[in-house]
Design a protein around this motif. Structure first.
Motif: not given
Length: 334
Positions: A24-47
Protein backbone atom coordinates in the motif's frame (compact mmCIF):
# COMPACT_ATOMS: atom_id res chain seq x y z
CA UNK A 1 2.86 -20.94 7.61
CA UNK A 2 1.14 -22.83 4.76
CA UNK A 3 -0.52 -20.49 2.29
CA UNK A 4 1.67 -17.47 3.15
CA UNK A 5 4.18 -16.46 0.47
CA UNK A 6 7.86 -16.69 1.22
CA UNK A 7 9.44 -13.38 2.20
CA UNK A 8 11.10 -11.48 -0.63
CA UNK A 9 14.90 -11.49 -0.63
CA UNK A 10 16.71 -8.40 -1.85
CA UNK A 11 19.13 -9.01 -4.72
CA UNK A 12 22.54 -7.38 -4.78
CA UNK A 13 22.32 -3.94 -6.35
CA UNK A 14 18.53 -3.90 -6.27
CA UNK A 15 16.87 -0.74 -4.99
CA UNK A 16 15.62 -0.88 -1.38
CA UNK A 17 12.28 0.79 -2.12
CA UNK A 18 8.95 -1.00 -1.61
CA UNK A 19 7.95 -3.83 -3.90
CA UNK A 20 5.08 -2.67 -6.08
CA UNK A 21 2.97 -5.81 -5.81
CA UNK A 22 0.84 -6.05 -2.67
CA UNK A 23 2.25 -2.91 -1.02
CA UNK A 24 0.00 0.00 0.00
CA UNK A 25 1.24 3.48 -0.91
CA UNK A 26 0.15 6.39 1.31
CA UNK A 27 -0.05 9.99 0.22
CA UNK A 28 1.63 12.49 2.55
CA UNK A 29 -0.63 13.89 5.25
CA UNK A 30 -1.97 17.42 4.87
CA UNK A 31 -0.06 20.11 6.77
CA UNK A 32 -1.28 20.35 10.35
CA UNK A 33 -3.72 23.07 11.28
CA UNK A 34 -1.79 26.06 12.67
CA UNK A 35 -2.20 26.91 16.33
CA UNK A 36 -2.82 30.56 15.46
CA UNK A 37 -2.90 33.01 12.58
CA UNK A 38 -1.72 36.60 12.53
CA UNK A 39 1.57 38.31 13.24
CA UNK A 40 1.90 37.34 16.93
CA UNK A 41 0.90 34.38 19.11
CA UNK A 42 -2.02 34.82 21.50
CA UNK A 43 -1.38 35.55 25.17
CA UNK A 44 -2.97 32.41 26.59
CA UNK A 45 -1.92 28.79 26.23
CA UNK A 46 -3.62 26.79 23.44
CA UNK A 47 -4.99 24.08 25.75
CA UNK A 48 -7.30 24.23 28.80
CA UNK A 49 -5.59 25.08 32.08
CA UNK A 50 -8.10 25.38 34.93
CA UNK A 51 -11.48 23.75 35.51
CA UNK A 52 -14.49 25.72 36.78
CA UNK A 53 -15.26 25.32 40.47
CA UNK A 54 -17.76 22.52 41.15
CA UNK A 55 -20.53 22.25 43.73
CA UNK A 56 -20.95 18.63 44.90
CA UNK A 57 -24.71 19.16 45.11
CA UNK A 58 -24.98 20.66 41.60
CA UNK A 59 -22.80 18.43 39.45
CA UNK A 60 -25.51 18.22 36.82
CA UNK A 61 -24.94 21.90 36.10
CA UNK A 62 -21.30 21.50 35.07
CA UNK A 63 -20.55 22.68 31.53
CA UNK A 64 -18.05 20.74 29.44
CA UNK A 65 -15.16 22.55 27.78
CA UNK A 66 -16.22 21.54 24.27
CA UNK A 67 -19.36 20.24 22.52
CA UNK A 68 -19.09 18.81 19.01
CA UNK A 69 -21.93 17.74 16.70
CA UNK A 70 -22.47 16.75 13.08
CA UNK A 71 -25.12 15.38 10.72
CA UNK A 72 -26.10 15.00 7.07
CA UNK A 73 -29.65 15.64 5.86
CA UNK A 74 -31.07 16.51 2.48
CA UNK A 75 -28.54 18.42 0.43
CA UNK A 76 -26.44 19.65 3.34
CA UNK A 77 -23.77 18.44 5.75
CA UNK A 78 -23.70 20.07 9.16
CA UNK A 79 -20.77 20.61 11.51
CA UNK A 80 -21.24 22.42 14.82
CA UNK A 81 -19.01 23.12 17.82
CA UNK A 82 -19.03 25.17 21.02
CA UNK A 83 -15.80 25.60 22.98
CA UNK A 84 -14.46 27.61 25.89
CA UNK A 85 -12.37 30.61 25.02
CA UNK A 86 -8.71 30.89 25.97
CA UNK A 87 -9.52 33.41 28.70
CA UNK A 88 -12.12 31.18 30.39
CA UNK A 89 -9.80 28.17 30.10
CA UNK A 90 -7.05 30.06 31.87
CA UNK A 91 -9.24 31.52 34.63
CA UNK A 92 -11.26 28.38 35.28
CA UNK A 93 -14.56 29.95 34.21
CA UNK A 94 -17.47 28.06 32.71
CA UNK A 95 -18.25 28.29 29.00
CA UNK A 96 -20.93 30.97 28.57
CA UNK A 97 -21.88 29.76 25.08
CA UNK A 98 -24.47 27.01 24.66
CA UNK A 99 -25.26 24.84 21.63
CA UNK A 100 -28.29 22.73 20.77
CA UNK A 101 -28.65 20.58 17.62
CA UNK A 102 -31.96 18.73 17.34
CA UNK A 103 -33.99 16.90 14.69
CA UNK A 104 -37.79 17.02 14.79
CA UNK A 105 -39.82 14.65 12.62
CA UNK A 106 -38.60 11.91 10.29
CA UNK A 107 -37.72 11.35 6.66
CA UNK A 108 -38.17 14.24 4.28
CA UNK A 109 -40.60 15.82 6.77
CA UNK A 110 -37.81 16.29 9.31
CA UNK A 111 -36.53 19.66 10.41
CA UNK A 112 -33.07 20.26 11.92
CA UNK A 113 -32.66 23.11 14.39
CA UNK A 114 -29.29 24.55 15.33
CA UNK A 115 -29.54 26.96 18.27
CA UNK A 116 -26.70 28.78 19.96
CA UNK A 117 -26.78 31.31 22.76
CA UNK A 118 -24.24 33.43 24.60
CA UNK A 119 -24.79 34.42 28.20
CA UNK A 120 -24.11 38.05 29.10
CA UNK A 121 -20.65 38.39 30.66
CA UNK A 122 -21.80 40.33 33.73
CA UNK A 123 -24.94 38.28 34.37
CA UNK A 124 -24.83 35.77 37.25
CA UNK A 125 -25.25 32.23 35.96
CA UNK A 126 -24.67 33.31 32.36
CA UNK A 127 -23.99 29.74 31.25
CA UNK A 128 -27.35 28.62 32.67
CA UNK A 129 -29.19 31.44 30.88
CA UNK A 130 -27.61 30.44 27.57
CA UNK A 131 -28.54 26.78 28.05
CA UNK A 132 -32.12 27.68 28.95
CA UNK A 133 -32.45 29.91 25.89
CA UNK A 134 -31.43 27.00 23.65
CA UNK A 135 -33.72 24.57 25.44
CA UNK A 136 -36.77 26.87 25.33
CA UNK A 137 -36.40 27.77 21.65
CA UNK A 138 -35.89 24.07 20.92
CA UNK A 139 -39.14 23.18 22.65
CA UNK A 140 -41.02 25.93 20.81
CA UNK A 141 -39.66 24.97 17.39
CA UNK A 142 -40.26 21.28 18.07
CA UNK A 143 -43.93 21.89 18.85
CA UNK A 144 -44.36 23.87 15.61
CA UNK A 145 -42.04 21.90 13.35
CA UNK A 146 -44.73 20.49 11.04
CA UNK A 147 -46.04 23.97 10.22
CA UNK A 148 -42.51 25.29 9.86
CA UNK A 149 -41.67 22.57 7.33
CA UNK A 150 -44.79 23.47 5.33
CA UNK A 151 -43.82 27.15 5.34
CA UNK A 152 -40.25 26.34 4.27
CA UNK A 153 -41.39 24.19 1.36
CA UNK A 154 -43.88 26.83 0.20
CA UNK A 155 -41.33 29.63 0.75
CA UNK A 156 -43.80 31.55 2.94
CA UNK A 157 -41.18 33.91 4.31
CA UNK A 158 -43.66 36.35 5.79
CA UNK A 159 -45.29 33.62 7.88
CA UNK A 160 -41.90 32.26 8.91
CA UNK A 161 -40.61 35.64 9.97
CA UNK A 162 -43.73 36.53 11.95
CA UNK A 163 -43.94 33.17 13.72
CA UNK A 164 -40.24 32.87 14.53
CA UNK A 165 -40.20 36.42 15.84
CA UNK A 166 -42.90 35.41 18.34
CA UNK A 167 -41.01 32.29 19.40
CA UNK A 168 -37.80 34.26 19.89
CA UNK A 169 -39.49 37.03 21.87
CA UNK A 170 -41.19 34.50 24.09
CA UNK A 171 -37.94 32.65 24.77
CA UNK A 172 -35.93 35.76 25.61
CA UNK A 173 -38.90 37.15 27.54
CA UNK A 174 -38.68 34.22 29.95
CA UNK A 175 -35.05 35.07 30.65
CA UNK A 176 -35.86 38.76 31.17
CA UNK A 177 -38.68 37.87 33.54
CA UNK A 178 -36.25 35.95 35.74
CA UNK A 179 -33.49 38.58 35.83
CA UNK A 180 -35.11 41.86 34.86
CA UNK A 181 -32.70 42.44 31.98
CA UNK A 182 -31.45 40.67 28.83
CA UNK A 183 -29.11 37.88 29.87
CA UNK A 184 -28.38 36.04 26.60
CA UNK A 185 -28.26 36.41 22.84
CA UNK A 186 -29.83 33.72 20.65
CA UNK A 187 -29.12 32.65 17.08
CA UNK A 188 -30.77 29.78 15.17
CA UNK A 189 -30.74 27.95 11.85
CA UNK A 190 -33.55 25.87 10.38
CA UNK A 191 -32.48 23.19 7.89
CA UNK A 192 -35.15 21.08 6.13
CA UNK A 193 -34.30 17.44 5.47
CA UNK A 194 -36.15 17.53 2.13
CA UNK A 195 -33.36 17.53 -0.53
CA UNK A 196 -35.61 19.49 -2.90
CA UNK A 197 -36.01 22.33 -0.41
CA UNK A 198 -32.92 24.54 -0.40
CA UNK A 199 -34.28 27.34 1.78
CA UNK A 200 -32.13 27.94 4.86
CA UNK A 201 -33.60 30.16 7.56
CA UNK A 202 -31.66 32.15 10.12
CA UNK A 203 -33.35 33.94 13.01
CA UNK A 204 -32.53 35.27 16.43
CA UNK A 205 -31.60 38.32 18.48
CA UNK A 206 -28.26 39.63 19.65
CA UNK A 207 -24.70 39.84 18.43
CA UNK A 208 -22.83 37.29 16.34
CA UNK A 209 -22.33 36.61 12.67
CA UNK A 210 -23.88 34.99 9.62
CA UNK A 211 -21.45 34.37 6.76
CA UNK A 212 -21.46 32.65 3.40
CA UNK A 213 -18.39 31.21 1.68
CA UNK A 214 -18.92 31.10 -2.07
CA UNK A 215 -16.22 30.67 -4.73
CA UNK A 216 -13.54 31.04 -2.07
CA UNK A 217 -14.78 34.42 -0.84
CA UNK A 218 -16.41 35.22 2.49
CA UNK A 219 -19.40 37.52 2.62
CA UNK A 220 -21.30 38.69 5.68
CA UNK A 221 -25.02 38.15 5.15
CA UNK A 222 -26.03 39.22 8.65
CA UNK A 223 -29.51 40.78 8.36
CA UNK A 224 -29.72 44.47 9.18
CA UNK A 225 -31.40 45.55 12.39
CA UNK A 226 -34.42 47.80 11.73
CA UNK A 227 -33.96 51.44 12.71
CA UNK A 228 -37.31 51.49 14.49
CA UNK A 229 -38.19 48.57 16.83
CA UNK A 230 -41.00 46.52 15.37
CA UNK A 231 -40.36 47.52 11.75
CA UNK A 232 -39.07 45.11 9.16
CA UNK A 233 -35.77 45.58 7.34
CA UNK A 234 -35.75 47.66 4.14
CA UNK A 235 -35.01 44.64 1.93
CA UNK A 236 -38.48 43.69 0.72
CA UNK A 237 -38.76 40.87 3.23
CA UNK A 238 -41.99 42.21 4.71
CA UNK A 239 -43.94 40.74 1.78
CA UNK A 240 -47.67 41.43 2.24
CA UNK A 241 -47.56 43.00 5.69
CA UNK A 242 -48.04 46.54 4.31
CA UNK A 243 -50.81 45.67 1.85
CA UNK A 244 -53.69 45.79 4.32
CA UNK A 245 -54.41 42.09 3.99
CA UNK A 246 -56.04 40.66 7.14
CA UNK A 247 -53.60 38.50 9.05
CA UNK A 248 -55.00 35.12 10.16
CA UNK A 249 -54.43 33.91 13.72
CA UNK A 250 -50.85 32.76 14.20
CA UNK A 251 -50.26 29.03 14.79
CA UNK A 252 -47.29 29.95 16.94
CA UNK A 253 -47.15 30.87 20.59
CA UNK A 254 -48.08 34.31 21.86
CA UNK A 255 -45.46 37.04 21.60
CA UNK A 256 -43.73 38.91 24.39
CA UNK A 257 -43.07 42.66 24.08
CA UNK A 258 -39.91 42.97 21.93
CA UNK A 259 -36.76 44.12 23.75
CA UNK A 260 -33.89 43.04 21.50
CA UNK A 261 -34.12 43.65 17.72
CA UNK A 262 -35.14 40.49 15.88
CA UNK A 263 -33.00 39.28 12.98
CA UNK A 264 -34.31 37.11 10.17
CA UNK A 265 -32.97 35.92 6.83
CA UNK A 266 -34.19 33.24 4.45
CA UNK A 267 -31.55 32.32 1.87
CA UNK A 268 -31.57 29.97 -1.09
CA UNK A 269 -28.53 27.68 -0.98
CA UNK A 270 -26.44 26.81 -4.03
CA UNK A 271 -24.31 23.70 -4.46
CA UNK A 272 -20.83 24.43 -3.19
CA UNK A 273 -21.92 27.09 -0.69
CA UNK A 274 -20.82 27.02 2.93
CA UNK A 275 -23.12 28.85 5.33
CA UNK A 276 -21.77 29.65 8.80
CA UNK A 277 -23.64 30.99 11.84
CA UNK A 278 -21.54 31.85 14.89
CA UNK A 279 -21.43 33.76 18.13
CA UNK A 280 -19.35 36.91 18.49
CA UNK A 281 -16.37 34.87 19.74
CA UNK A 282 -15.71 33.76 16.15
CA UNK A 283 -17.54 36.49 14.24
CA UNK A 284 -15.30 39.24 15.64
CA UNK A 285 -11.93 37.70 14.67
CA UNK A 286 -13.33 36.63 11.31
CA UNK A 287 -14.26 40.24 10.60
CA UNK A 288 -11.07 41.67 12.07
CA UNK A 289 -8.32 39.31 10.88
CA UNK A 290 -7.83 38.76 7.15
CA UNK A 291 -5.49 35.82 7.70
CA UNK A 292 -8.24 33.91 9.54
CA UNK A 293 -10.69 34.52 6.68
CA UNK A 294 -8.08 33.32 4.19
CA UNK A 295 -7.22 30.23 6.23
CA UNK A 296 -10.82 29.09 6.75
CA UNK A 297 -11.63 29.97 3.15
CA UNK A 298 -8.93 27.61 1.91
CA UNK A 299 -9.86 24.85 4.34
CA UNK A 300 -13.60 24.96 3.70
CA UNK A 301 -13.65 25.53 -0.05
CA UNK A 302 -12.99 21.84 -0.63
CA UNK A 303 -15.77 19.71 -2.09
CA UNK A 304 -16.38 17.69 1.08
CA UNK A 305 -17.02 18.92 4.59
CA UNK A 306 -14.23 18.22 7.10
CA UNK A 307 -14.67 15.55 9.73
CA UNK A 308 -15.64 16.49 13.25
CA UNK A 309 -12.05 16.60 14.50
CA UNK A 310 -10.93 18.68 11.54
CA UNK A 311 -13.80 21.13 11.99
CA UNK A 312 -12.95 21.53 15.67
CA UNK A 313 -9.30 22.21 14.84
CA UNK A 314 -10.30 24.82 12.26
CA UNK A 315 -12.71 26.69 14.52
CA UNK A 316 -10.27 26.88 17.42
CA UNK A 317 -7.53 28.46 15.28
CA UNK A 318 -6.58 31.36 17.48
CA UNK A 319 -6.00 35.07 16.86
CA UNK A 320 -4.27 37.40 19.32
CA UNK A 321 -6.71 39.70 21.05
CA UNK A 322 -9.70 37.36 20.69
CA UNK A 323 -10.04 35.00 23.65
CA UNK A 324 -13.83 34.61 24.08
CA UNK A 325 -15.90 31.43 23.78
CA UNK A 326 -16.53 30.30 20.21
CA UNK A 327 -19.62 28.59 18.89
CA UNK A 328 -20.11 27.93 15.18
CA UNK A 329 -22.34 25.89 12.89
CA UNK A 330 -21.37 25.45 9.24
CA UNK A 331 -23.43 23.89 6.47
CA UNK A 332 -21.82 22.45 3.31
CA UNK A 333 -24.21 22.33 0.34
CA UNK A 334 -24.03 19.43 -2.11
Amino acid sequence: MPGWPAPAVAQPGAPRGPVATGVAHFTPAAPPTPDYVGSRPPTYAPEPTALPAADPEELGGLVSDTVLEGARYGACTLRAVSLRGDSARYRGEARRDALLVARFGAGEQALVLVAMAKGARAAPGAHRAAAEACRWIGQAVGRSHERLVEDLRADRRGDLKSGLNRLTDRTLGKLRAASGEPTASLRCLLLPADPDCRTRVFFGAGEGGLFRLRDGEWRSIEPAVPAVPGEGPPDGDRLTMDLGIPVPPSPYEAAEPPQTPFRFRAALARPGDVLMMCTSGLADPLRGEASLRAFLGRRWSRAAAPGLAGFLADVQTRVKGYADDRTAASVWEA
